[in-house]
Design a protein around this motif. Structure first.
Motif, PDB file in Angstrom:
ATOM      1  N   GLN A   1     -16.356   1.319   0.324  1.00  0.00           N
ATOM      2  CA  GLN A   1     -16.684   1.676  -1.059  1.00  0.00           C
ATOM      3  C   GLN A   1     -18.122   2.153  -1.174  1.00  0.00           C
ATOM      4  O   GLN A   1     -18.422   3.076  -1.944  1.00  0.00           O
ATOM      5  CB  GLN A   1     -16.430   0.466  -1.966  1.00  0.00           C
ATOM      6  CG  GLN A   1     -14.948   0.127  -2.084  1.00  0.00           C
ATOM      7  CD  GLN A   1     -14.703  -1.193  -2.783  1.00  0.00           C
ATOM      8  OE1 GLN A   1     -15.410  -2.180  -2.547  1.00  0.00           O
ATOM      9  NE2 GLN A   1     -13.688  -1.239  -3.625  1.00  0.00           N
TER      10      GLN A   1
ATOM     11  N   PRO B   1     -10.637   5.144  -9.595  1.00  0.00           N
ATOM     12  CA  PRO B   1      -9.779   5.548  -8.470  1.00  0.00           C
ATOM     13  C   PRO B   1     -10.520   5.902  -7.187  1.00  0.00           C
ATOM     14  O   PRO B   1     -10.031   5.608  -6.095  1.00  0.00           O
ATOM     15  CB  PRO B   1      -9.018   6.759  -9.037  1.00  0.00           C
ATOM     16  CG  PRO B   1      -8.932   6.481 -10.501  1.00  0.00           C
ATOM     17  CD  PRO B   1     -10.244   5.828 -10.857  1.00  0.00           C
TER      18      PRO B   1
ATOM     19  N   ALA C   1     -10.965   2.783  -5.261  1.00  0.00           N
ATOM     20  CA  ALA C   1      -9.802   1.909  -5.112  1.00  0.00           C
ATOM     21  C   ALA C   1      -9.285   1.929  -3.675  1.00  0.00           C
ATOM     22  O   ALA C   1      -9.181   2.979  -3.050  1.00  0.00           O
ATOM     23  CB  ALA C   1      -8.697   2.330  -6.072  1.00  0.00           C
TER      24      ALA C   1
ATOM     25  N   GLU D   1      -6.226  -0.055  -1.051  1.00  0.00           N
ATOM     26  CA  GLU D   1      -5.079  -0.950  -0.986  1.00  0.00           C
ATOM     27  C   GLU D   1      -5.514  -2.339  -0.539  1.00  0.00           C
ATOM     28  O   GLU D   1      -5.033  -3.351  -1.050  1.00  0.00           O
ATOM     29  CB  GLU D   1      -4.038  -0.386  -0.014  1.00  0.00           C
ATOM     30  CG  GLU D   1      -2.761  -1.211   0.055  1.00  0.00           C
ATOM     31  CD  GLU D   1      -1.713  -0.563   0.939  1.00  0.00           C
ATOM     32  OE1 GLU D   1      -0.799  -1.286   1.398  1.00  0.00           O
ATOM     33  OE2 GLU D   1      -1.807   0.660   1.180  1.00  0.00           O
TER      34      GLU D   1
ATOM     35  N   PRO E   1     -10.815  -4.474 -11.391  1.00  0.00           N
ATOM     36  CA  PRO E   1     -10.340  -3.089 -11.230  1.00  0.00           C
ATOM     37  C   PRO E   1     -11.513  -2.113 -11.160  1.00  0.00           C
ATOM     38  O   PRO E   1     -12.532  -2.276 -11.848  1.00  0.00           O
ATOM     39  CB  PRO E   1      -9.502  -2.867 -12.489  1.00  0.00           C
ATOM     40  CG  PRO E   1      -9.050  -4.238 -12.885  1.00  0.00           C
ATOM     41  CD  PRO E   1     -10.198  -5.139 -12.543  1.00  0.00           C
ATOM     42  N   VAL E   2     -11.372  -1.091 -10.314  1.00  0.00           N
ATOM     43  CA  VAL E   2     -12.414  -0.083 -10.140  1.00  0.00           C
ATOM     44  C   VAL E   2     -11.830   1.299 -10.393  1.00  0.00           C
ATOM     45  O   VAL E   2     -10.608   1.479 -10.440  1.00  0.00           O
ATOM     46  CB  VAL E   2     -13.020  -0.143  -8.719  1.00  0.00           C
ATOM     47  CG1 VAL E   2     -13.755  -1.456  -8.512  1.00  0.00           C
ATOM     48  CG2 VAL E   2     -11.937   0.034  -7.661  1.00  0.00           C
TER      49      VAL E   2
ATOM     50  N   GLN F   1     -11.860  -8.526  -6.409  1.00  0.00           N
ATOM     51  CA  GLN F   1     -12.594  -7.513  -7.173  1.00  0.00           C
ATOM     52  C   GLN F   1     -11.914  -7.244  -8.506  1.00  0.00           C
ATOM     53  O   GLN F   1     -10.684  -7.272  -8.616  1.00  0.00           O
ATOM     54  CB  GLN F   1     -12.670  -6.197  -6.390  1.00  0.00           C
ATOM     55  CG  GLN F   1     -13.641  -6.191  -5.234  1.00  0.00           C
ATOM     56  CD  GLN F   1     -13.834  -4.787  -4.668  1.00  0.00           C
ATOM     57  OE1 GLN F   1     -13.077  -3.870  -4.951  1.00  0.00           O
ATOM     58  NE2 GLN F   1     -14.859  -4.625  -3.840  1.00  0.00           N
TER      59      GLN F   1
ATOM     60  N   PRO G   1      -9.276  -3.750   0.026  1.00  0.00           N
ATOM     61  CA  PRO G   1     -10.728  -3.652   0.212  1.00  0.00           C
ATOM     62  C   PRO G   1     -11.169  -4.655   1.281  1.00  0.00           C
ATOM     63  O   PRO G   1     -10.935  -5.853   1.156  1.00  0.00           O
ATOM     64  CB  PRO G   1     -11.294  -4.030  -1.157  1.00  0.00           C
ATOM     65  CG  PRO G   1     -10.164  -3.851  -2.112  1.00  0.00           C
ATOM     66  CD  PRO G   1      -8.921  -4.159  -1.334  1.00  0.00           C
TER      67      PRO G   1
END
Length: 425
Positions: free
Chosen positions: A312, A275, A278, A280, A272-273, A270, A282
């Motif tokens: 998510q 916070p 987020a 540790e 970056p998304v 992935q 996914p």
């Protein structure tokens, strides 16, 4: 819609039944037999057994016609019940308590409170983007920043084995300036994974992504039937409506998240998304789906390739303070892999109708009356075992007569092979 048959859907599923439905699985469903009231059951091999007889003082949660009370009881109770079932069934189904799967009728296992459909497969979204925007970017700018989704219709979520009436609505034929009214001629499926919420969150309080495991109860197979021609005309600017709201089929067995620990895998890499999304690690699930069309397997979508994690999706669903309730259902959107034979919707498999597939000796693009579609799946279990999920089965039946006020405007539309398409989950 009417249920045609008992869900011996995944009917005595053959020699694999004992392996797929052992103590490592113990899915939850609701069944009835001999005219009795439906009751929560579990499955061991090809036998079903009422849960209330196996769980001691937890029995009142299961002495009712759905799993609703059990879902609302929370994770400690879910874990306790699962442990009691495993102990009670360690030596097989006790004498006099079991029934063969083909002797019972399976029902919708819980009351669907709300339904949200996501669009979480990058392969699916990319393929549709290439169909719709051949000269532009396949993915929309927001796609890797948030799990795109829309709110569906809980009342039309139905149990496996329920007939699906061909929907009617407005559709604009290729080259026409105005729409006509009539039955959909581009009826499609979407092979998906559905997630059942056990305990929800209060309005104004989001579910933290670290706490998702306390809220997610289990998994069902899900077919989100789609009328592509109706949807193409209606979906701008607010998204799907009548083209999607007429039927969603789910399997009768909920495989608990506790049974799927060995199936957890990392999602594909992935970007970056923010916070709140987020993690540790996914995680996704290594579920291998199978799409059968009129008895012939035409696709094998791999859920492990899905970009967004179920955690998510649930965190995003509630981050604005939206509440969830016991029995909420959210789905992955169409599951597709990188290869053609892994595409989970016929609009994608046939490239908008331009590349038919062979089904029982015929070249086919979209669904015709009396077609039957069955979704099946398996996933890894502990110690090299595998888990079964049952079936999500549905047969298309002819459209009903339109209301009198619509009959004058009703016209059959030609079978379209144009690329008047629409982006969807």
């Amino acid at each position: 819609m009417t249920a045609r048959t008992p869900d011996s859907a995944d009917s005595p599923d053959s020699p694999d039944s004992a392996a797929l439905y052992g103590l490592h699985n113990l899915p939850y469903g609701v069944a009835s037999a001999d005219g009795a009231e439906p009751r929560p059951v579990t499955r061991l091999g090809d036998e079903v057994v009422e849960i209330a007889a196996l769980v001691g003082d937890l029995a009142p949660l299961f002495e009712q016609p759905s799993l609703d009370a059990f879902l609302a009881a929370g994770r400690p109770t879910w874990d306790d019940a699962r442990a009691r079932l495993a102990s009670a069934l360690a030596d097989g189904v006790p004498a006099g308590l079991g029934r063969s799967l083909d002797e019972v009728r399976m029902h919708l296992p819980f009351t669907v409170a709300d339904y949200v459909d996501f669009y979480a497969s990058e392969h699916h979204a990319t393929n549709l983007g290439r169909l719709f925007r051949p000269d532009g970017e396949a993915l929309m700018p927001n796609w890797k920043h948030l799990p795109v989704g829309y709110t569906g219709r809980a009342a039309s979520v139905v149990a496996s084995g329920t007939d699906v009436v061909r929907p009617c609505g407005q559709r604009r034929p290729p080259g026409a300036e105005a729409p006509t009214f009539g039955p959909s001629t581009r009826l499609d499926i979407e092979a998906e994974i559905g997630f059942v919420v056990g305990t929800g969150n209060a309005m104004g309080r989001a579910i933290d992504i670290a706490d998702v495991d306390d809220h997610l109860f289990g998994v069902v197979l899900l077919n989100d039937w789609s009328a592509r021609d109706i949807q193409a005309w209606e979906y701008v600017p607010l998204g799907p409506h009548l083209g999607k709201s007429f039927a969603t089929t789910i399997s009768p067995w909920i495989v608990p998240m506790a049974a799927l620990r060995a199936a957890r895998v990392d999602v594909p890499g992935q970007d970056p998304v923010l916070p709140y999304l987020a993690m540790e690690r996914p995680w996704g699930l290594d579920i291998e789906l199978e799409v059968e069309w009129n008895g012939e397997v035409v696709s094998r979508p791999p859920y492990a390739t899905t970009y967004w994690s179920p955690a998510q999706m649930l965190a995003h669903l509630t981050v604005n303070g939206a509440p969830t309730r016991s029995g909420d259902l959210f789905a992955s959107g169409t599951v597709s892999g990188p290869e053609r034979h892994q595409r989970g919707a016929f609009i994608e498999l046939t490239w908008g109708g331009a590349e038919p597939v062979e089904v029982a000796g015929e070249q086919r693009t979209f669904l015709e009356d009396d077609d039957e579609v069955v979704l099946r799946a398996t996933a890894p279990g502990p110690g090299g075992t595998r888990l079964g999920f049952g079936e999500a089965r549905g047969r298309v039946v002819p459209a009903i007569d339109p209301p009198p006020s619509a009959r004058a405007a009703a016209h059959p539309a030609p079978h379209a092979t144009d690329r008047t398409l629409q982006e969807t989950s």
